[in-house]
Write a protein that holds these residues in place. Structure first.
Motif, short mmCIF file in Angstrom:
data_model
loop_
_atom_site.label_atom_id
_atom_site.label_comp_id
_atom_site.label_asym_id
_atom_site.label_seq_id
_atom_site.Cartn_x
_atom_site.Cartn_y
_atom_site.Cartn_z
N LYS A 1 82.03 -18.98 24.08
CA LYS A 1 82.33 -18.43 25.41
C LYS A 1 82.84 -19.49 26.37
O LYS A 1 83.79 -19.24 27.13
CB LYS A 1 81.09 -17.73 25.97
N ALA A 2 82.24 -20.66 26.35
CA ALA A 2 82.68 -21.72 27.26
C ALA A 2 84.10 -22.13 26.97
O ALA A 2 84.89 -22.43 27.89
CB ALA A 2 81.73 -22.91 27.18
N HIS A 3 84.47 -22.17 25.68
CA HIS A 3 85.84 -22.53 25.31
C HIS A 3 86.83 -21.48 25.83
O HIS A 3 87.88 -21.81 26.37
CB HIS A 3 85.97 -22.63 23.79
N ARG B 1 86.52 -19.46 28.32
CA ARG B 1 86.65 -19.49 29.78
C ARG B 1 87.65 -20.55 30.24
O ARG B 1 88.29 -20.40 31.29
CB ARG B 1 85.29 -19.74 30.42
N ARG B 2 87.81 -21.63 29.46
CA ARG B 2 88.78 -22.66 29.81
C ARG B 2 90.21 -22.14 29.72
O ARG B 2 91.09 -22.58 30.46
CB ARG B 2 88.65 -23.87 28.89
N GLY C 1 87.39 -23.59 19.87
CA GLY C 1 87.59 -24.62 20.88
C GLY C 1 88.98 -25.23 20.80
O GLY C 1 89.62 -25.50 21.81
N GLU D 1 91.93 -25.06 23.59
CA GLU D 1 92.64 -26.25 24.04
C GLU D 1 94.15 -26.06 23.91
O GLU D 1 94.92 -26.47 24.80
CB GLU D 1 92.18 -27.46 23.24
#
Length: 358
Positions: free
Chosen positions: A23-25, A27-28, A121, A125
């Motif tokens: 989830k954190a990836h 959101r980026r 991730g 990116e």
């Protein structure tokens, strides 16, 4: 015995853990036009029609290919997602389309949450570098079909370009300059040949050509993403077309953006391919013609620009941190057919050690 999904090899709990880790990836890799968040059945994107009054949507689907075999053997999974995004978005920008969003698909023999999160991730990116959103994806567990450590990736991207700004052969003219944008290495093409040639070379080996880098380090260098660079060249230097150099090599892909009645001349002496290509040539005894068919040989993208803007294009690319040089030019060819054999002529020998390739 009670049969369950878990007994068949599908671990739903592991899949949920993987979603939590990624989830954190995700959101980026966001854009303001995205509506909602991760967990929905579909990703929603609100198109800004004030920027694109006559919007034309562009789509592209691709994968990473057998480069994934190297990642799995080396147990490195954090960069192949960048490769996935690159292969998709850099096909969108060749028509002048701004990449808007991507969706990914991961198939694996066994869901290992940390591995899936590392892959995603990398995808996130890549989306950040491309300026697009990661709209969603799917992770599928295929026990009994794929080995537990095995996985494959694919992705689809959508972009938009205004109808009056579509780039391609219809804009290219004799006299246009060819500007090379340097690659980061092999990118994501030709790995079946690389794996065959280097099958007896250990991934942790450090051949002299690589200057102390290991084979794994070199083979897993992520594909360069040119999306924002190409959009800048189109907007600021009036680029007429771009050729993304993937399978088929420089000549095969450049021919795809040449119109009827035009050909191109490329001067090999204007650059030296990276040492990894020397390694493949030396180790496998691979002929130059075969290398030029399978690999980018150091040129990841070609911009076709008006000759009067070539200096501006070179300056802009350099300012954006890209290796760039004048590669050749488009010439009139009354007998030339779009994309036909012989549309692109490569002359001279490569600079550096590769000049010995024959």
């Amino acid at each position: 015995m009670v049969n369950t999904y878990a007994a068949a090899g599908v671990d739903i709990a592991a899949g949920e853990t993987a979603v939590g880790l990624m989830k954190a990836h995700v959101r980026r890799a966001a854009r303001p036009e995205m509506l909602g968040g991760i967990g929905g059945f579909a990703g929603l994107f609100q198109l800004d029609l004030t920027r694109y009054p006559r919007p034309v949507l562009a789509s592209s689907t691709d994968g990473v290919g057998t480069k994934l075999v190297i990642a799995q053997a080396a147990d490195r999974h954090d960069t192949v997602g960048i490769d996935l995004v690159a292969m998709v978005v850099d096909d969108l920008v060749v028509v002048g389309a701004e990449p808007l969003f991507m969706s990914d698909y991961i198939a694996t023999g066994k869901v290992v949450p940390e591995k899936i999160a590392a892959i995603v991730g990398g995808i996130a990116e890549g989306c950040v570098r491309a300026g697009c959103a990661l709209a969603g994806g799917e992770t599928a567990e295929h026990p009994g079909v794929m080995r537990p450590e095995e996985y494959d990736l694919s992705g689809t991207g959508v972009g938009v370009v205004d109808a009056g700004a579509v780039l391609g052969p219809q804009r290219v003219r004799p006299g246009d300059a060819l500007i090379a944008l340097g690659s980061s290495g092999l990118h994501s093409n030709g790995y079946s040949l690389v794996r065959h040639v280097l099958r007896d070379v250990a991934l942790d080996a450090t051949p002299p050509e690589l200057g102390g880098r290991s084979v794994a380090d070199e083979l897993l260098v992520p594909t360069r993403i040119y999306a924002q660079d190409c959009l800048a060249l189109a907007a600021e230097c009036g680029a007429h077309a771009f050729a993304h150099i993937t399978g088929g090599g420089l000549a095969g892909n450049l021919a795809r953006v040449l119109p009827d009645g035009a050909g191109a001349v490329v001067d090999r002496a204007t650059w030296a391919p990276q040492p990894v290509f020397d390694l493949v040539a030396r180790t496998g005894g691979v002929a130059r013609a075969e290398l030029e068919l399978a690999f980018n040989l150091g040129v990841g993208m070609v911009a076709v620009v008006p000759a009067a803007r070539s200096a501006d294009a070179l300056a802009l690319a350099t300012a954006r941190g890209l290796a760039a040089w004048r590669l050749g030019e488009v010439r009139a060819d009354p007998d030339g057919a779009r994309g036909g054999p012989g549309a692109v002529t490569l002359v001279a020998d490569y600079a550096g050690p590769a000049g010995a390739w024959r």
